[in-house]
Design an enzyme around this catalytic site. Structure first.
Site: not given
Length: 459
Positions: A132, A265, A209-210, A157-158, A231-232
């Site tokens: 998001w 991030c 994301g996470s 998407p988020a 991609e964390l």
């Protein structure tokens, strides 16, 4: 199934209601994407390039509309949102060029009776899951290289910020990119992840994301050995050495730390400052941070918008109060930080930070700048590397020997030297260790959407 309600985090008002995409429709969409792939992969690279350029042109023409959508659903200040649209479109324009630069090669055979040719082919149908906090940039840096390579792509998407994606996909269709070559679904992350990682017609999964969710997607994708790009999470250190330009270091810290209210991030999460300049740097940082204006992103002269929701506010406040309880000195009181109520938090600098605090070991994702003092550079590097994450790092020094030492020894995929904003569409973005694998952006960013085949010809 109930509708998705999209909220404006500045007002907590509902700005849109959307229907969730049913599981049957998601499966149907994947099947249509596979059919579209069989045609799209055969489209001449120059034609794919032209359609991407047309998409980019339409994004430019709708820049204000897209920026307003980003602000309404995500909260970031309008000027910053416009910057994101420009940044997002840089990926579209970059990969419009890279579409024409997917090169193979001929290599010498080990015998005169053979010829060996290497070619690159699109991987197939891509399932993308985006966050998001950058609803435009995170989608274009997946969609643009996928389309350029000849893949088709479905984006999830988020659920907090789907409206920007919907508009971008509509503009892609207007640009002449086939409807089933680029599409979106409205679904929970779990539902999309479960389907993307198990569906036999999805050839690749790309996720931002996470780390916890990324690990789960990797595990699920492994069952069918799917191609994945991850991609964390990040826990970016920022080191200010004793020979740094103080003013440049402060400006760079603010650029890194407070972008999107600290909800990125690659935000500087841990700031390590040499003892010789710690007071000077910290005092100047507090001065500059106190000048930042917090408010609704649609208002003029706002520097920091709201956090995305109540849960985000609660997490950030937990980090602040934990630091205060363990000896941290806040640049403004807890009451002042929360004075604006709702999802707004005023930015704060925390000095006298130590290794026992959550702000050192957990990603805060908020407008909090914790400053810890160090004396020995090797000690600072050790603390910076003491994490499972390795996405982005920053340092400020005017000594080239110190700079090269830091660059070589910091275990991070993205490094900013006297630079608080290193991201660029033409540069490879991605992390080391548990911050993921694969790269987005640059010439490297199209490679995850390509498979290598080699042909040995008897002559």
């Amino acid at each position: 199934m109930s509708q998705l309600e999209v909220y404006n985090p500045s007002t907590n008002e509902i700005i849109e209601r959307l229907n969730y995409t049913s599981h049957d429709e998601i499966h149907s969409q994947i099947e249509r994407a596979r059919t579209a792939f069989e045609e799209w992969k055969l489209v001449d690279a120059h034609e794919r390039s032209a359609k991407l350029y047309q998409w980019g042109k339409l994004i430019d023409e709708h820049q204000d509309e897209l920026a307003k959508l980003i602000t309404l659903e995500g909260g970031k200040p309008l000027a910053e949102a416009k910057g994101e649209v420009i940044y997002a479109n840089a990926y579209v324009k970059w990969y419009a060029e890279e579409a024409k630069r997917v090169y193979g090669r001929t290599i010498p055979a080990n015998t005169s009776s053979k010829k060996i040719v290497i070619d690159k082919f699109p991987v197939g149908v891509v399932g993308a899951i985006t966050p998001w906090n950058f609803p435009a940039a995170m989608i274009t840096r997946k969609m643009a290289p996928a389309l350029a390579a000849g893949c088709t792509i479905i984006c999830k998407p988020a659920v907090k910020t789907p409206l920007t994606t919907i508009k971008l996909v509509a503009l892609a269709h207007e640009a002449g990119i086939p409807k089933d070559a680029i599409s979106y679904i409205i679904a929970s992350g779990k539902d999309a992840g479960d389907i993307f990682t198990t569906h036999k017609l999805i050839n690749k999964v790309t996720f931002t994301g996470s780390t916890a969710v990324g690990k789960s997607l990797i595990e699920q994708s492994a069952q069918s050995v799917k191609n994945v790009t991850m991609e964390l999470g990040g826990l970016a250190p920022l080191i200010v050495h004793k020979d740094a330009d103080i003013e440049a270091a402060v400006e760079g810290t603010i650029a890194s730390k407070f972008r999107n209210a600290g909800q990125t991030c690659i935000c500087a999460n841990r700031i390590f400052v040499h003892r010789d300049i710690a007071d000077q740097y910290t005092n100047r940082l507090i001065e500059k941070v106190n000048e930042l204006t917090v408010g609704d992103g649609l208002q003029n002269d706002v520097n920091i918008g709201p956090l995305i929701d109540k849960a985000a506010v609660e997490k950030v406040m937990t980090h602040i109060t934990d630091a205060q309880a363990k000896g941290g000195k806040l640049s403004r009181s807890v009451d002042e930080i929360q004075a604006l109520k709702g999802n707004f938090l005023k930015p704060v600098v925390i000095s006298n930070v130590n290794l026992d605090m959550k702000v050192i070991h957990e990603e805060t994702f908020g407008p909090v700048a914790p400053v810890m003092v160090y004396e020995d550079l090797d000690e600072a590097i050790k603390m910076a590397n003491d994490t499972e994450f390795g996405l982005a790092s920053y340092f400020f020094t005017n000594d080239y020997r110190t700079g090269l030492k830091l660059y070589n020894e910091l275990e991070y995929g993205v490094v900013g030297w006297n630079d608080g904003g290193p991201s660029a569409a033409h540069a490879p973005f991605g992390g080391l260790k548990e911050s993921g694998y694969g790269r987005e952006g640059g010439t490297e960013g199209i490679e995850p959407y390509l498979e290598t085949k080699y042909l040995s010809i008897g002559i």
